[in-house]
Design an enzyme around this catalytic site. Structure first.
Site, mmCIF file in Angstrom:
data_model
loop_
_atom_site.group_PDB
_atom_site.id
_atom_site.type_symbol
_atom_site.label_atom_id
_atom_site.label_comp_id
_atom_site.label_asym_id
_atom_site.label_seq_id
_atom_site.Cartn_x
_atom_site.Cartn_y
_atom_site.Cartn_z
ATOM 1 N N SER A 1 -2.932 -7.678 3.314
ATOM 2 C CA SER A 1 -3.102 -7.526 4.755
ATOM 3 C C SER A 1 -3.332 -8.886 5.395
ATOM 4 C CB SER A 1 -4.284 -6.598 5.049
ATOM 5 O OG SER A 1 -4.051 -5.333 4.484
ATOM 6 N N ARG B 1 -2.615 -6.326 -8.123
ATOM 7 C CA ARG B 1 -1.496 -7.212 -7.837
ATOM 8 C C ARG B 1 -1.369 -8.303 -8.885
ATOM 9 N NH1 ARG B 1 -3.502 -7.943 -1.817
ATOM 10 N NH2 ARG B 1 -5.364 -7.608 -3.045
ATOM 11 N N HIS C 1 0.847 -1.198 0.000
ATOM 12 C CA HIS C 1 0.000 0.000 0.000
ATOM 13 C C HIS C 1 0.888 1.257 0.000
ATOM 14 C CE1 HIS C 1 -3.032 -2.632 2.428
ATOM 15 N NE2 HIS C 1 -3.538 -2.491 1.226
#
Ligand code: ADP
Length: 158
Positions: free
Chosen positions: A127, A89, A16
């Site tokens: 995450s 991604r 991020h």
């Protein structure tokens, strides 16, 4: 031009942060905003996530930190962002992101969604991966900003 970078950031990763850093060079301002998604039970509280983002981005010019619930396009308009930024991604992100972008286009045609490719060396990072590694005592120093590593340590080594 102003951009909105929305996400759960539960927690913020170096992936991020890399995207934020690169976006800051392209836009006059980037609003990094935590979405309070009622469908998701977050690991970190809203305050913790905001603090993680504030600490990690304090040296980057043009970053504003916020939070919202409800429609992303409404928040984009409220903070006068012409662009919604999302990171890609892998192909697996693409279909879902395209669906959201098309939905947002119908809701607010003047707000553009822009996709940025993640840094190749961060493309495995999410995450949830970070939390999984931290939960089992693995080193997350190369995955998250220092402040987040401390928060993860506190969370899982209680
Ligand atoms: P959301 O629940 O909205 O997907 P995330 O916090 O998982 O929230 O992701 C926020 C944004 O950051 C998304 O656009 C996502 O594709 C992007 N992102 C996630 N991981 C990375 C990474 N490793 N590098 C760059 N961008 C990423």
């Amino acid at each position: 031009m102003r951009a909105l970078y929305p996400g759960s950031f539960d927690p913020l990763t170096l992936g991020h942060l890399d995207l934020i850093d690169r976006a800051a060079r392209l836009f006059d301002a980037v609003v990094v905003a935590v979405l309070q998604n009622p469908a998701k039970q977050p690991t970190f509280s809203l305050e913790q996530r905001l603090e993680q983002i504030r600490r990690a981005t304090e040296g980057i010019p043009g970053i504003e930190v916020g939070h919202f619930d409800g429609l992303t396009v409404n928040y984009a308009q409220a903070c006068e962002a012409q662009v919604i930024l999302r990171g890609l991604r892998a192909l697996s992100d693409f279909e879902f992101e395209l669906q959201i972008a098309h939905t947002n286009q119908t809701l607010a045609p003047r707000v553009e969604t822009l996709f940025m490719a993640t840094a190749a060396h961060h493309s495995f990072l999410s995450s949830s991966v970070v939390k999984e590694v931290a939960r089992f005592g693995g080193d997350v120093g190369h995955m998250v900003p220092a402040g987040v590593a401390i928060d993860l340590e506190r969370l899982f080594n209680r």
